[in-house]
Scaffold this active site. Structure first.
Site, PDB file in Angstrom:
ATOM      1  CB  CYS A   1      -2.694  -2.177   8.727  1.00  0.00           C
ATOM      2  SG  CYS A   1      -1.397  -1.912   7.536  1.00  0.00           S
TER       3      CYS A   1
ATOM      4  CG  HIS B   1      -1.954  -0.986   1.316  1.00  0.00           C
ATOM      5  ND1 HIS B   1      -2.098  -1.874   2.365  1.00  0.00           N
ATOM      6  CD2 HIS B   1      -2.978  -1.239   0.456  1.00  0.00           C
ATOM      7  CE1 HIS B   1      -3.160  -2.631   2.139  1.00  0.00           C
ATOM      8  NE2 HIS B   1      -3.710  -2.282   0.997  1.00  0.00           N
TER       9      HIS B   1
HETATM   10  N1  GLY Z   1      -2.369  -9.012   4.831  1.00  0.00           N
HETATM   11  C1  GLY Z   1      -2.763  -7.697   4.492  1.00  0.00           C
HETATM   12  C2  GLY Z   1      -3.325  -7.633   3.129  1.00  0.00           C
HETATM   13  O1  GLY Z   1      -2.777  -8.245   2.254  1.00  0.00           O
HETATM   14  O2  GLY Z   1      -4.331  -7.023   2.878  1.00  0.00           O
END
Ligand code: GLY
Length: 261
Positions: free
Chosen positions: A255, A168
């Site tokens: 996250c 991200h």
């Molecule tokens: N494990 C985080 C994702 O891939 O969204």
């Protein structure tokens, strides 16, 4: 030091299927008991920063659901649920909706064919950096930009689809307040970031670029002494947290919570 202030956060512990989640890494599988302990320490750190927490129940059916940040974008002017780019994560949005509605009755939503993960969205005091990635497509980014601009915020897109080192956008940048970003070397000279003062991580400390400014503190991952020293020199007060089990699953500090003003 100035930054947006937060009063609340939504968190969800890793569930029993956590080790079956998505990851690009061929590392050891995570230890669930250790992940739970690291998650508890993270949650306590948010409380230390002055936040009250909504602690949701773990979800067996969604292994990645501890990464709640991907399910929504929360701003000072409202919230919008995402449409995750990974099919295995799509159901996480409905699961978090009630907790968000408690704060945002006027909850908006990204619609098909747009896809968007909250981890691709960096809020720099009302100027939003939107990563176009393997998870967030141009249509999802455009929908979010229109929603933000209708509320008086601004946005710029950063295409990271050619980068295999970050999942991200916020795997590679974080807003520290004070018009300052933490950023990995590969993104440091990106045109969209030139308006910010940049704290560039050392190449071997890239994971540290995912950190979280929360009120008067900054949550940072353990194991990155160079980055910790830089922040301390700049006057920040880092809280250092073990993140090994979440790093194995391609997740970072940001996250693990949805932070709410
Ligand atoms: N494990 C985080 C994702 O891939 O969204």
């Amino acid at each position: 030091m100035a930054s947006q202030s937060f009063a609340h956060a939504i968190v969800r512990p890793p569930g029993p299927t956590f080790a079956q989640g998505l990851t690009r890494f061929d590392l050891d599988r995570p230890n669930l008991a250790l992940a739970r302990a690291q998650w508890e320490a993270y949650s306590r750190a948010l409380e230390t920063c002055g936040l009250t927490l909504t602690r949701l129940e773990p979800l067996t059916e969604f292994p990645d659901s501890t990464f709640v940040e991907d399910t929504a974008i929360v701003t000072a002017r409202g919230a919008i649920v995402s449409r995750p780019g990974a099919p295995s994560r799509s159901g996480e949005v409905e699961a978090i909706r009630p907790a968000l509605l408690a704060h945002f009755p006027d909850l908006a939503a990204i619609g098909a064919p747009g896809t968007l993960d909250g981890g691709d969205i960096c809020d720099a005091d009302g100027h939003f950096l939107i990563g176009i990635s393997a998870r967030t497509n141009p249509e999802g980014a455009a929908q979010l930009q229109a929603w933000l601009e209708a509320r008086g915020d601004t946005a710029a897109a950063i295409d990271i689809r050619d980068r295999s080192d970050i999942l991200h956008l916020k795997s590679g940048i974080s807003y520290l307040g004070d018009n300052r970003l933490a950023v990995i070397p590969a993104l440091a000279d990106h045109q969209a970031l030139r308006r910010f003062e940049r704290v560039v991580t050392a190449p071997d400390e890239a994971y540290a670029a995912n950190c979280v400014r929360v009120n008067e503190r900054v949550l940072i991952a353990a194991g990155f002494p160079g980055f910790e020293a830089r922040l301390t020199d700049l006057g920040y007060r880092p809280i250092v947290l073990m993140m090994s089990e979440f790093e194995k699953m391609d997740g970072g500090l940001s996250c693990l919570s949805l932070r709410i003003p």
